[in-house]
Each structure stands twice: as C-alpha cells, then as structure tokens.
Design a protein around this motif. Structure first.
Motif: not given
Length: 478
Positions: A114, A200-201, A95-98
């Motif tokens: 990020f 948030w990442e 999810h963090a890399f979306c």
C-alpha cells in the motif's frame, strides 16, 4: 407434570441481526470518515468526485432493493443472508485495493505494498488521470458493497418472521433496527483512528472483515426453529402460535397473482409513497455521507477531531423511538384510522427538520449547535421513515408490499444520487468562485444552500402525499 420452561433462543437470533446491521452501517461509513483526510490527498479528489461515488452508491443500493426480497425468498433466510453479507464484506475490503490498482493502471507496474502505491502515485504529474482512474475503481467497489447491503433488511425481516409470532415482530424488528444508529455511533470512534494508525486501506479491511467473522457464527447458529436443537418444545410452540393462520394465508395466496409494476403504478397510493421517499431520502443520505466533510471544510476538524461530534449526532438520532409510539396514540386515544394517525404524526416530523435552517447561521457560536440540530433532524427523519413504510401496509394487500417497497426504494435512491452528486458539484463551484450568499462565503454558502433544501423537503413530500391520497383508502383490486 411440571410445565417445561421455554428457551429464549429467538432473542439470540435478534442479537445476530442487530450485529449484522451494525456492521452494515459501519462498512458504508468508512469512506465518509476517511476520504477527506486520507484518500482525497492521495488521489486528488474534489467534492464532485466524492459526490459521484456516493451518488452512484445510492442508485446501486436502490436497484438492489428491487430484487433483494425475491432473492431471499428463493435462497432462504440462512443462505440468502450468507450471500448478502459475504458480498458486501467483499465489497468493503475491495476499497482497500483501489490504491494499488490505480497505481498499476497509471504507472504500468503493480506496487508491492500500500505504501508503495502512495509513493508511485506521488511522482505522477497527471493528477487528473489519477483522480479519474481511482474514482472508477471506487465506484466498482461501491457497487459490490451496495448490492450486498441491499439484502440485509429483507433477510432480517424474513428471519424475524420465522422466529417470532406476529405480536412480537414489531418489537424484535425495532431491536435489530437499532443497529442503524449504533453502527454510525461506533464508526467515528474507531475508523478514523484505524486509518491514522495503520492507513486508510487497513480501515476498510478490518471493518470489512467483521462481516466474514459474523458469517462464521451465522452458518452454525442459524437454523429454522423446527430444526434447531437449541430450541425446546415450549419455545417452538410459542414461535408457531400463528401456524394455523399462516397455513390459511398460504393457501389463499395461491389464488393471488403476482403484482406487476404496471399494476402498482396505476394507483395514486404508489405514487404517494414514492414521492415521500423521493423527497426525504436525499436529506438522510446527504447527512450520512457529508457531515464529516462539513465539519472538516467549515470548522477545520479532521476525522479524529470530529469523532465526538459525529458520535453525539447519531446518539441524538436515537430519539426516533418515539416515532413508532405517536401514531398508536392517535389511533387508540383519538380514534383516528391508521392512515390519518400516521399522516398527522408525519406532519409533525416534517416540521422538525426546519430547524436545519438555523444550523449555519448559529454555527458561529459553536460547532456543537449544528451538530445537535442535525442530530435532531436525523431523529425526525427516522420517525418519518418508519411511518412512511407503514403506510404501505395500511393501504396495500400483503402480497403487494414488497413490490411497492421496491418502487419507493428506487425513488429514494434517485433522489439520493441527485442530492449527493449535486452537492459535490455545488461545493466545488462555491469554493472556486468564492460564492457569497446571506453572509456566507465559499463552501460555507454551498452547505447553507443544501441545508435549506434538506429542511423543507419533508413538508413538500408530505404535501404531495396528502394531495395524492387525501383520504384513507385500502387497495383491494391488486
């Protein structure tokens, strides 16, 4: 000779199962606690976008449940659980890399950090493209998370069966299953603050990484009891006290054919269980995924400000422990058969969510009133759910339980998709059209409608179950 004192390694195994389920629920809560304040402004998400992501997660999870049990039987408890938590931890971190991937797709250049992704997206004028691309990427990450998480419960039940005699399995299961309440308790006290401090990442990465840490302990500490050097002869004898009966059942099982879905659907009991799951799971998943957004949209509380309310809500839900006691009372004291005792208990638990009808009307007094009401409703759901699952064992042979459970899980997943996706569409419509209903306006009217649905679905589900299976009947022809 002095009798050897038994070791208690089996309780350490339960502790690890408890930690796994706690991590499981924290991983699935990161999105619900960060999307409104941190993710939606960056990707221009609407309620409908969030509803799509959460709804599809429910479908993926339900489909995964159909195959997870058989996968665990094939791989074995140790390897199977390693695969499950490894996959879902990877999905959590993905999810963090979306954000990085969205920026790369939209701008054609992969950001170096990020923060660089945020800056790159901030100058792009096509917000619809950003929202669409990011939603697709989060759905992919959610798919990986759901497929892995579907293996948690089958693996845990299998581990308990390996380490506990039958008479202790119910208690052991209730201990590790409390992680389903502890995870959501810890999540609001940690996740929003991690997101606020580090982005948030990093909240996804830090919480997701705990699963890999758990794996490091599991690979060294879990072995079958007869192969475990930390278990002495006394504890092994205690664990294997059902061994003779097990061997008899194992021999008998070779005469049984595998239950097909076609055979299962011939029985009204299957439809009754599926109806119970369909009518109740949607409410549970709605409150799990939408309560932080509700507190933000209606009361203006961000994810850090609403942390006390979310904590209290899930603390109240732990009252569900009474759900396992009530049917026993009816069976032992009132001499009811197991199905009748369970159905009477479920009727009581089905009435309790009706208080959700008053969550919005009384919410003007204090935000704590709907929080407490939702917490009580969640406790009723968990009590209902525990008894609903037990109806399978009341009426079906053991070799059919996994198949029936999978069918019910799929029904619940479909309902959860409809509830989450439908809620997102409704909230956007109510907000944009200034929908007015019984004194509520805008998005508040949308939440009032969904709350009303959640309040009555349990009674509808119970009525359908009772109509399909009015009397206790054991299935013997499967």
């Amino acid at each position: 000779m002095q009798k050897e004192k038994s070791t208690n390694y089996r309780w350490g195994v339960v502790g690890m199962l408890f930690m796994a389920l706690t991590i499981n629920y924290m991983d699935r809560q990161v999105l619900s606690l960060t999307w409104k304040d941190f993710i939606a402004p960056e990707f221009h998400w609407t309620n409908n976008d969030y509803g799509t992501i959460t709804g599809l997660f429910s479908i993926f999870y339900a489909i995964g449940m159909l195959f997870a049990g058989r996968f665990m039987d094939w791989m074995g408890t140790k390897k199977g659980f390693m695969w499950a938590i490894g996959i879902w931890s990877l999905g959590a971190c993905l999810h963090a890399f979306c954000g990085l991937a969205t920026a790369a797709i939209v701008t054609g250049v992969w950001p170096e950090s990020f923060r660089g992704a945020v800056e790159a997206l901030s100058v792009v004028k096509n917000t619809t493209l950003i929202a669409s691309v990011s939603v697709y990427l989060f759905v992919i990450a959610r798919f990986v998370l759901a497929i892995g998480e579907a293996g948690n419960f089958p693996a845990s039940i299998k581990a308990v069966a390996e380490y506990f005699p039958k008479k202790d399995r119910g208690f052991a299961t209730s201990i590790f299953n409390s992680g389903a309440a502890i995870g959501p308790l810890i999540a609001p006290l940690t996740i929003p603050f991690l997101a606020k401090a580090y982005g948030w990442e990093m909240a996804f990465i830090i919480i997701g990484a705990t699963g890999f840490i758990w794996m490091a302990f599991w690979v060294f500490l879990y072995k079958k009891p007869e192969e475990n050097k930390w278990i002495n002869a006394a504890e092994l004898t205690y664990i294997q006290q059902d061994e003779k009966e097990f061997e008899e059942l194992k021999a008998a099982s070779t005469l049984e054919r595998k239950v097909t879905y076609r055979q299962a659907f011939r029985h009204k009991q299957t439809w009754a269980f599926a109806a119970g799951k369909f009518m109740s799971d949607g409410a549970w998943w709605f409150f799990l995924f939408w309560t932080p957004a509700y507190l933000s949209s209606v009361y203006g509380l961000d994810s850090t400000q609403s942390a006390p309310q979310i904590f209290v809500m899930y603390a109240i839900s732990m009252l569900s422990l009474v759900g396992g006691w009530l049917p026993t009372y009816y069976v032992d004291k009132k001499r009811m058969n197991p199905y009748e005792g369970r159905m009477k208990s479920m009727l009581i638990f089905a009435f309790i969510p009706l208080i959700v009808l008053f969550a919005q009307p009384l919410g003007y007094i204090s935000v704590w009133i709907p929080v407490i009401i939702i917490g009580v409703a969640l406790a009723a759901h968990q009590s209902w759910s525990a008894n609903l699952f037990s109806t399978i064992g009341d009426m079906f042979p053991k070799h059919a339980i996994g198949t029936i459970t999978g069918i019910g899980g799929l029904a619940g997943g479909i309902a959860s998709f409809i509830m989450n996706k439908g809620s997102g569409v409704l909230f956007d419509y109510a907000e944009s059209s200034s929908l007015s209903l019984l004194g509520f306006k805008g998005i508040e009217s949308g939440y009032f409608i969904v709350f009303c649905l959640c309040a009555v679905t349990y009674l509808i589900g119970w009525s359908i179950m009772r109509a399909l299976v009015p009397k206790y009947k054991i299935i013997t022809e499967l």
